[in-house]
Design a protein around this motif. Structure first.
Motif, short mmCIF file in Angstrom:
data_model
loop_
_atom_site.label_atom_id
_atom_site.label_comp_id
_atom_site.label_asym_id
_atom_site.label_seq_id
_atom_site.Cartn_x
_atom_site.Cartn_y
_atom_site.Cartn_z
N GLY A 96 -9.27 -21.77 13.17
CA GLY A 96 -8.66 -22.96 12.48
C GLY A 96 -8.76 -22.98 11.02
N ALA A 97 -9.59 -22.06 10.49
CA ALA A 97 -9.67 -21.85 8.95
C ALA A 97 -8.73 -20.79 8.19
CB ALA A 97 -10.99 -21.34 8.90
N GLY A 98 -7.56 -20.47 9.07
CA GLY A 98 -6.58 -19.61 8.36
C GLY A 98 -6.37 -18.48 9.42
N SER A 99 -5.23 -17.59 8.73
CA SER A 99 -4.67 -16.54 9.64
C SER A 99 -4.99 -15.14 8.77
CB SER A 99 -3.18 -16.72 9.68
OG SER A 99 -2.62 -16.82 8.49
N ALA A 100 -4.33 -14.13 9.03
CA ALA A 100 -4.54 -12.76 8.52
C ALA A 100 -4.29 -12.86 7.11
CB ALA A 100 -3.55 -12.01 9.22
N THR A 101 -5.39 -12.76 6.30
CA THR A 101 -5.15 -12.81 4.81
C THR A 101 -5.41 -11.55 4.22
OG1 THR A 101 -7.35 -13.89 4.55
CG2 THR A 101 -5.32 -15.43 4.57
N LEU A 102 -6.56 -10.95 4.53
CA LEU A 102 -7.06 -9.64 3.82
C LEU A 102 -6.11 -8.69 4.47
CD1 LEU A 102 -10.93 -10.30 4.37
CD2 LEU A 102 -9.49 -10.72 2.26
N SER A 103 -5.82 -8.61 5.67
CA SER A 103 -5.22 -7.26 6.21
C SER A 103 -3.71 -7.45 5.59
CB SER A 103 -4.97 -7.34 7.78
OG SER A 103 -5.00 -8.42 8.31
N MET A 104 -3.28 -8.69 5.55
CA MET A 104 -1.72 -9.08 5.11
C MET A 104 -1.80 -8.72 3.43
SD MET A 104 1.23 -9.94 5.87
CE MET A 104 2.17 -8.66 4.53
N ALA A 105 -2.79 -8.78 2.81
CA ALA A 105 -2.87 -8.42 1.21
C ALA A 105 -3.04 -7.11 1.03
CB ALA A 105 -4.09 -9.16 0.56
N MET A 106 -3.83 -6.31 1.96
CA MET A 106 -3.78 -4.82 2.03
C MET A 106 -2.24 -4.51 2.27
SD MET A 106 -3.27 -2.20 4.43
CE MET A 106 -3.58 -0.70 4.02
N ALA A 107 -1.57 -4.88 3.20
CA ALA A 107 -0.13 -4.56 3.44
C ALA A 107 0.75 -4.88 2.47
CB ALA A 107 0.10 -5.00 4.79
N GLY A 108 0.79 -5.95 2.04
CA GLY A 108 1.61 -6.59 0.72
C GLY A 108 1.40 -5.47 -0.45
N ALA A 109 0.21 -5.21 -0.75
CA ALA A 109 -0.24 -4.18 -1.84
C ALA A 109 0.39 -2.87 -1.48
CB ALA A 109 -1.79 -4.18 -2.04
N ARG A 110 0.33 -2.18 -0.40
CA ARG A 110 0.91 -1.04 -0.03
C ARG A 110 2.36 -0.97 -0.27
NH1 ARG A 110 0.42 2.11 6.05
NH2 ARG A 110 2.51 2.62 6.00
N MET A 111 2.93 -2.00 0.31
CA MET A 111 4.42 -2.19 -0.09
C MET A 111 4.76 -2.02 -1.61
SD MET A 111 7.40 -2.17 1.59
CE MET A 111 9.15 -2.15 0.94
N ALA A 112 4.09 -2.89 -2.07
CA ALA A 112 4.41 -3.10 -3.56
C ALA A 112 4.29 -1.82 -4.21
CB ALA A 112 3.50 -4.14 -4.39
N GLU A 113 3.11 -0.92 -4.04
CA GLU A 113 2.81 0.22 -4.27
C GLU A 113 3.86 1.24 -4.21
OE1 GLU A 113 0.63 3.89 -5.36
OE2 GLU A 113 0.84 2.03 -6.31
N SER A 114 4.37 1.03 -2.83
CA SER A 114 5.43 2.26 -2.51
C SER A 114 6.75 1.90 -3.56
CB SER A 114 5.83 2.09 -1.13
OG SER A 114 4.71 2.39 -0.39
N VAL A 115 7.19 0.39 -3.52
CA VAL A 115 8.08 0.23 -4.51
C VAL A 115 8.12 0.75 -5.93
CG1 VAL A 115 9.59 -1.82 -5.42
CG2 VAL A 115 8.94 -1.93 -3.06
N LEU A 116 6.83 0.32 -6.54
CA LEU A 116 6.45 0.84 -7.74
C LEU A 116 6.59 2.46 -7.84
CD1 LEU A 116 3.59 -1.44 -8.71
CD2 LEU A 116 6.03 -1.47 -9.77
N ARG A 117 6.13 3.19 -6.99
CA ARG A 117 6.09 4.64 -6.91
C ARG A 117 7.60 5.07 -6.93
NH1 ARG A 117 3.59 5.91 -1.46
NH2 ARG A 117 4.45 7.93 -1.86
N ALA A 118 8.47 4.44 -6.10
CA ALA A 118 9.81 4.89 -6.18
C ALA A 118 10.41 4.54 -7.38
CB ALA A 118 10.58 4.32 -4.99
N SER A 119 10.03 3.44 -7.87
CA SER A 119 10.76 2.78 -9.23
C SER A 119 10.64 3.85 -10.30
CB SER A 119 10.33 1.63 -9.49
OG SER A 119 10.84 0.33 -8.56
N GLN A 120 9.24 4.35 -10.30
CA GLN A 120 8.83 5.51 -11.17
C GLN A 120 9.29 6.71 -11.09
OE1 GLN A 120 4.67 4.18 -11.88
NE2 GLN A 120 5.27 2.21 -12.49
N GLY A 121 10.14 7.08 -9.88
CA GLY A 121 10.79 8.30 -9.85
C GLY A 121 10.24 8.95 -8.89
N GLU A 122 9.39 8.73 -8.07
CA GLU A 122 8.78 9.42 -6.83
C GLU A 122 9.74 9.50 -5.61
OE1 GLU A 122 5.16 9.46 -3.65
OE2 GLU A 122 4.79 8.82 -5.79
#
Length: 336
Positions: A236-262
């Motif tokens: 009752g104290a919440g849902s997936a937060t740490l794993s979701m944050a890691m997954a969100g950071a991975r997606m953001a990192e991939s978007v930035l990598r591609a934006s910067q030419g990779e």
């Protein structure tokens, strides 16, 4: 620290002119705080904007003491503060919303989170319509169509820059397979398609190194409903937060990598997709190839086995309803 170190190693070669502003909307929440931390640790980010209806400046002050080069600023919970947080951002992440509680599925969150996402999407459409917008707020199957409708109403919709973050399903699948096979999770590349809720999540084990796992009903169910394990364990104290944050950071990192030419950056994402439009399904998650302007290519589902075909058929029925629910919400509740 493994993710942070990996992000740092990948990004050190990026030149200063390529570094970017990233905004996190909902930065004080259970996902928002660890997500903001990971963004602060990412050397690709020069400016981090954190916003929430309460606590944004406090989170920013805390993050600003971390000894990485990026600057951090927290914004007041006002329309002007929100606009300033978003303005000039290359990537905007939205984890804002209420978490699931025991007995709730993602659709139970709809009424509350739909309004939150609609209003934040309006602000993005007005202040940074060209930003890559990454939606984490559940139910993703409905909140992404909500954002699309908001952008369409303002004449700034670009299907190449709107993403529903489904990376956690891939992260879970890789971890669960490694537990069964005794392998390193980073060596497991499991494709997951469909949506981001229950039966709409379709892992394609037939395309992995372990095609035998497609008949493992228990594993498939665990990938589809893995979030329930966390909700139950948190009592009752919440849902997936740490794993979701890691997954969100991975997606953001991939978007930035591609934006910067990779080149060749591919991540799963729930996007405006042609794959099942002939069945009235405008959004679908599959492997998406990223580039400087967002989506460059949406990969087809590919060959799947009979078990996965049945899972896909079940997925499409639910997914269509979820998408229609988001579209209908905006039509009935356009807001201010």
């Amino acid at each position: 620290m493994m993710l942070a170190s990996k992000i740092q190693r990948r990004a050190f070669s990026a030149s200063a002119r390529n570094l970017s502003k990233v905004a996190v909307l909902g930065a004080s929440g259970g996902i928002g705080q660890p997500l903001s931390l990971l963004m602060k640790l990412n050397p690709r980010v020069t400016e981090l904007a954190v916003y929430d209806i309460r606590g944004g400046p406090g989170v920013a002050a805390d993050l600003s003491h971390i000894n990485t080069k990026s600057s951090v600023k927290g914004y007041d919970p006002t329309p002007a503060g929100l606009a300033a947080a978003i303005k000039g951002s290359e990537v905007v992440l939205i984890p804002a919303g209420v978490p699931r509680k025991p007995g709730m599925d993602r659709d139970d969150l709809f009424n509350t989170n739909a309004s939150i996402v609609r209003d934040l999407a309006k602000a993005v459409a007005e202040s940074a319509p060209e930003a890559k917008l990454l939606i984490i707020s559940n139910p993703v199957n409905s909140t992404v169509p909500i954002c699309a409708e908001v952008f369409k109403a303002r004449g700034v919709y670009n299907p190449k820059t709107l993403f529903g973050v489904t990376t956690l399903d891939v992260v879970r699948a890789s971890r669960f397979v490694s537990e069964i096979k005794g392998t390193d999770p980073k060596d497991e590349n499991i494709t997951v398609i469909g949506g981001h809720s229950g039966a709409t999540i379709v892992p394609l084990f037939s395309q992995s190194n372990h095609p035998d796992l497609s008949s493992n009903a228990e594993l498939v169910h665990r990938v589809q409903f893995g979030g329930d394990e966390v909700v139950k364990a948190k009592d009752g104290a919440g849902s997936a937060t740490l794993s979701m944050a890691m997954a969100g950071a991975r997606m953001a990192e991939s978007v930035l990598r591609a934006s910067q030419g990779e080149k060749g950056v591919i991540e799963p994402a729930f996007v405006d997709s042609p794959l099942f439009k002939d069945q009235g399904i405008d959004f679908f998650s599959s492997r998406v190839e990223l580039g400087p302007n967002g989506i460059e290519k949406i990969h087809p589902v590919g060959n799947i086995d009979a078990v996965e075909q049945k899972l896909l058929e079940a997925c499409l029925g639910d997914l269509k309803k979820n998408i229609e629910k988001g579209v209908a919400f905006v039509a009935s509740n356009p807001g201010q």
